[in-house]
Design a protein around this motif. Structure first.
Motif, mmCIF file in Angstrom:
data_model
loop_
_atom_site.group_PDB
_atom_site.id
_atom_site.type_symbol
_atom_site.label_atom_id
_atom_site.label_comp_id
_atom_site.label_asym_id
_atom_site.label_seq_id
_atom_site.Cartn_x
_atom_site.Cartn_y
_atom_site.Cartn_z
ATOM 1 N N PHE A 62 -17.986 65.771 -3.553
ATOM 2 C CA PHE A 62 -17.445 66.390 -2.499
ATOM 3 C C PHE A 62 -15.902 66.203 -2.311
ATOM 4 C CE2 PHE A 62 -22.242 66.994 -1.670
ATOM 5 C CZ PHE A 62 -22.111 68.246 -1.815
ATOM 6 N N GLY A 63 -15.575 65.202 -2.459
ATOM 7 C CA GLY A 63 -13.941 64.641 -2.239
ATOM 8 C C GLY A 63 -13.252 65.709 -3.529
ATOM 9 N N LEU A 64 -13.874 65.543 -4.497
ATOM 10 C CA LEU A 64 -13.129 66.532 -5.638
ATOM 11 C C LEU A 64 -13.076 68.127 -5.548
ATOM 12 C CD1 LEU A 64 -14.713 64.156 -8.755
ATOM 13 C CD2 LEU A 64 -12.256 64.335 -7.856
ATOM 14 N N LEU A 65 -14.489 68.321 -5.057
ATOM 15 C CA LEU A 65 -14.498 69.654 -4.661
ATOM 16 C C LEU A 65 -13.648 69.941 -3.739
ATOM 17 C CD1 LEU A 65 -18.330 70.304 -5.034
ATOM 18 C CD2 LEU A 65 -16.631 71.115 -6.766
ATOM 19 N N TRP A 66 -13.456 69.441 -2.656
ATOM 20 C CA TRP A 66 -12.395 69.624 -1.527
ATOM 21 C C TRP A 66 -11.203 69.872 -2.201
ATOM 22 C CZ3 TRP A 66 -9.845 64.993 1.481
ATOM 23 C CH2 TRP A 66 -9.136 65.629 2.466
ATOM 24 N N SER A 67 -10.830 68.876 -3.055
ATOM 25 C CA SER A 67 -9.230 68.878 -3.387
ATOM 26 C C SER A 67 -9.004 70.361 -4.245
ATOM 27 C CB SER A 67 -9.184 67.790 -4.617
ATOM 28 O OG SER A 67 -9.876 68.066 -5.972
ATOM 29 N N LEU A 68 -10.190 71.103 -4.601
ATOM 30 C CA LEU A 68 -9.865 72.453 -5.162
ATOM 31 C C LEU A 68 -9.706 73.505 -4.260
ATOM 32 C CD1 LEU A 68 -12.870 72.085 -8.046
ATOM 33 C CD2 LEU A 68 -10.331 71.691 -8.146
ATOM 34 N N PHE A 69 -10.226 73.302 -3.162
ATOM 35 C CA PHE A 69 -9.953 74.397 -2.106
ATOM 36 C C PHE A 69 -8.859 74.056 -1.133
ATOM 37 C CE2 PHE A 69 -14.279 74.548 -3.424
ATOM 38 C CZ PHE A 69 -14.566 75.823 -3.546
ATOM 39 N N ILE A 70 -8.182 72.949 -1.456
ATOM 40 C CA ILE A 70 -6.724 72.843 -0.608
ATOM 41 C C ILE A 70 -5.594 73.640 -1.250
ATOM 42 C CG2 ILE A 70 -5.093 71.210 -0.066
ATOM 43 C CD1 ILE A 70 -7.258 68.854 -0.206
ATOM 44 N N SER A 71 -5.085 74.379 -0.008
ATOM 45 C CA SER A 71 -3.931 75.574 -0.723
ATOM 46 C C SER A 71 -2.607 74.836 -1.185
ATOM 47 C CB SER A 71 -3.838 76.441 0.314
ATOM 48 O OG SER A 71 -3.356 76.060 1.418
ATOM 49 N N ASP A 72 -2.219 73.751 -0.587
ATOM 50 C CA ASP A 72 -1.028 72.992 -0.615
ATOM 51 C C ASP A 72 -1.223 72.360 -1.943
ATOM 52 O OD1 ASP A 72 0.643 70.223 -0.356
ATOM 53 O OD2 ASP A 72 1.733 71.932 0.790
ATOM 54 N N GLY A 73 -0.338 72.704 -2.989
ATOM 55 C CA GLY A 73 -0.386 71.982 -4.365
ATOM 56 C C GLY A 73 -0.342 70.471 -4.251
ATOM 57 N N ILE A 74 0.529 69.925 -3.710
ATOM 58 C CA ILE A 74 0.793 68.450 -3.653
ATOM 59 C C ILE A 74 -0.390 67.818 -3.008
ATOM 60 C CG2 ILE A 74 2.300 66.637 -2.736
ATOM 61 C CD1 ILE A 74 4.592 68.437 -3.114
ATOM 62 N N TRP A 75 -0.699 68.347 -1.937
ATOM 63 C CA TRP A 75 -1.868 67.738 -1.294
ATOM 64 C C TRP A 75 -3.156 67.901 -1.913
ATOM 65 C CZ3 TRP A 75 -3.306 64.256 2.394
ATOM 66 C CH2 TRP A 75 -4.132 64.191 2.818
ATOM 67 N N SER A 76 -3.493 68.901 -2.689
ATOM 68 C CA SER A 76 -4.646 69.083 -3.582
ATOM 69 C C SER A 76 -4.621 68.029 -4.586
ATOM 70 C CB SER A 76 -4.520 70.404 -4.227
ATOM 71 O OG SER A 76 -5.512 70.597 -5.199
ATOM 72 N N CYS A 77 -3.363 67.796 -5.356
ATOM 73 C CA CYS A 77 -3.255 66.857 -6.359
ATOM 74 C C CYS A 77 -3.432 65.384 -6.064
ATOM 75 C CB CYS A 77 -1.960 66.941 -6.963
ATOM 76 S SG CYS A 77 -1.759 68.313 -7.983
ATOM 77 N N ASN A 78 -2.923 65.167 -4.631
ATOM 78 C CA ASN A 78 -3.019 63.685 -4.254
ATOM 79 C C ASN A 78 -4.575 63.475 -3.838
ATOM 80 O OD1 ASN A 78 -0.605 63.155 -4.230
ATOM 81 N ND2 ASN A 78 0.234 63.638 -2.477
ATOM 82 N N VAL A 79 -5.217 64.366 -3.157
ATOM 83 C CA VAL A 79 -6.898 63.950 -3.062
ATOM 84 C C VAL A 79 -7.362 64.119 -4.255
ATOM 85 C CG1 VAL A 79 -8.636 65.321 -2.009
ATOM 86 C CG2 VAL A 79 -6.655 65.264 -0.653
ATOM 87 N N ALA A 80 -7.106 64.957 -5.273
ATOM 88 C CA ALA A 80 -7.935 64.856 -6.621
ATOM 89 C C ALA A 80 -7.557 63.297 -7.156
ATOM 90 C CB ALA A 80 -7.344 66.166 -7.530
ATOM 91 N N LEU A 81 -6.443 63.134 -7.223
ATOM 92 C CA LEU A 81 -6.113 61.650 -7.784
ATOM 93 C C LEU A 81 -6.800 60.675 -7.105
ATOM 94 C CD1 LEU A 81 -4.145 60.224 -9.782
ATOM 95 C CD2 LEU A 81 -2.657 60.233 -7.769
ATOM 96 N N PHE A 82 -6.883 60.814 -5.725
ATOM 97 C CA PHE A 82 -7.584 59.807 -4.825
ATOM 98 C C PHE A 82 -9.028 59.461 -5.649
ATOM 99 C CE2 PHE A 82 -10.611 58.450 -1.688
ATOM 100 C CZ PHE A 82 -9.951 57.159 -1.218
ATOM 101 N N PHE A 83 -9.665 60.790 -5.478
ATOM 102 C CA PHE A 83 -11.030 60.692 -5.731
ATOM 103 C C PHE A 83 -11.343 60.164 -7.195
ATOM 104 C CE2 PHE A 83 -11.636 62.543 -1.605
ATOM 105 C CZ PHE A 83 -12.410 62.054 -1.148
ATOM 106 N N LEU A 84 -10.430 60.872 -8.157
ATOM 107 C CA LEU A 84 -10.480 60.671 -9.720
ATOM 108 C C LEU A 84 -10.261 59.026 -10.076
ATOM 109 C CD1 LEU A 84 -8.488 63.676 -11.123
ATOM 110 C CD2 LEU A 84 -11.250 63.210 -11.505
ATOM 111 N N ILE A 85 -9.435 58.319 -9.166
ATOM 112 C CA ILE A 85 -9.317 56.950 -9.214
ATOM 113 C C ILE A 85 -10.441 56.289 -8.886
ATOM 114 C CG2 ILE A 85 -7.930 55.073 -8.098
ATOM 115 C CD1 ILE A 85 -5.436 56.825 -8.444
ATOM 116 N N CYS A 86 -11.063 56.706 -7.894
ATOM 117 C CA CYS A 86 -12.476 56.220 -7.344
ATOM 118 C C CYS A 86 -13.422 56.104 -8.314
ATOM 119 C CB CYS A 86 -12.859 56.733 -5.956
ATOM 120 S SG CYS A 86 -11.982 56.382 -4.438
ATOM 121 N N VAL A 87 -13.527 57.285 -8.857
ATOM 122 C CA VAL A 87 -14.424 57.643 -9.993
ATOM 123 C C VAL A 87 -14.208 56.632 -11.129
ATOM 124 C CG1 VAL A 87 -15.610 59.213 -11.683
ATOM 125 C CG2 VAL A 87 -15.070 59.815 -9.369
ATOM 126 N N PHE A 88 -12.930 56.549 -11.551
ATOM 127 C CA PHE A 88 -12.694 55.614 -12.615
ATOM 128 C C PHE A 88 -12.973 54.034 -12.411
ATOM 129 C CE2 PHE A 88 -9.288 52.835 -14.573
ATOM 130 C CZ PHE A 88 -9.677 53.235 -15.806
#
Length: 119
Positions: A62-88
């Motif tokens: 759900f964190g990764l999905l949330w990142s896909l719905f954030i309209s601000d590009g930088i914020w979206s990338c940062n949220v995706a990066l955080f959750f991808l690092i957690c998955v890694f």
């Protein structure tokens, strides 16, 4: 976030939604066919523990999905990066403690997602 990143993030989220379903709702049925290294008699005994793990996988999805719905590009990338690092990190830990296969199922897609964010 670019289209390639969005697709990879979506795939990683889907993987974790599938894991959530297996661990929370199909642990004593379908999961037996997926988690072949676990003795059959352990599935019923570990049902509550698996459901707890599934919930955590759901948080990642759900964190990764949330990142896909954030309209601000930088914020979206940062949220995706955080959750991808957690998955890694979760995939690395699972590879060292449970099965090397976890590295390929979780960590490799997460690495691809991380790399795609920087392209």
């Amino acid at each position: 976030m670019n289209l390639v990143s969005q697709i990879i993030v979506g795939v990683v989220a889907f993987i974790h939604l599938y894991i959530l379903w297996l661990e929370m709702f199909a642990w004593t049925s379908r999961a037996r066919k997926v988690f072949k290294t676990i003795p059959a008699d352990q599935f019923e005994k570990t049902k509550v523990m698996a459901a707890n793990q599934g919930l955590y996988n759901g948080f990642l999805a759900f964190g990764l999905l949330w990142s896909l719905f954030i309209s601000d590009g930088i914020w979206s990338c940062n949220v995706a990066l955080f959750f991808l690092i957690c998955v890694f990190v979760a995939g690395l830990y699972g590879a060292f403690t449970v099965s090397k296969r976890i590295f390929f199922v979780q960590s490799i897609p997460a690495i691809l997602g991380i790399l795609s964010l920087f392209i």
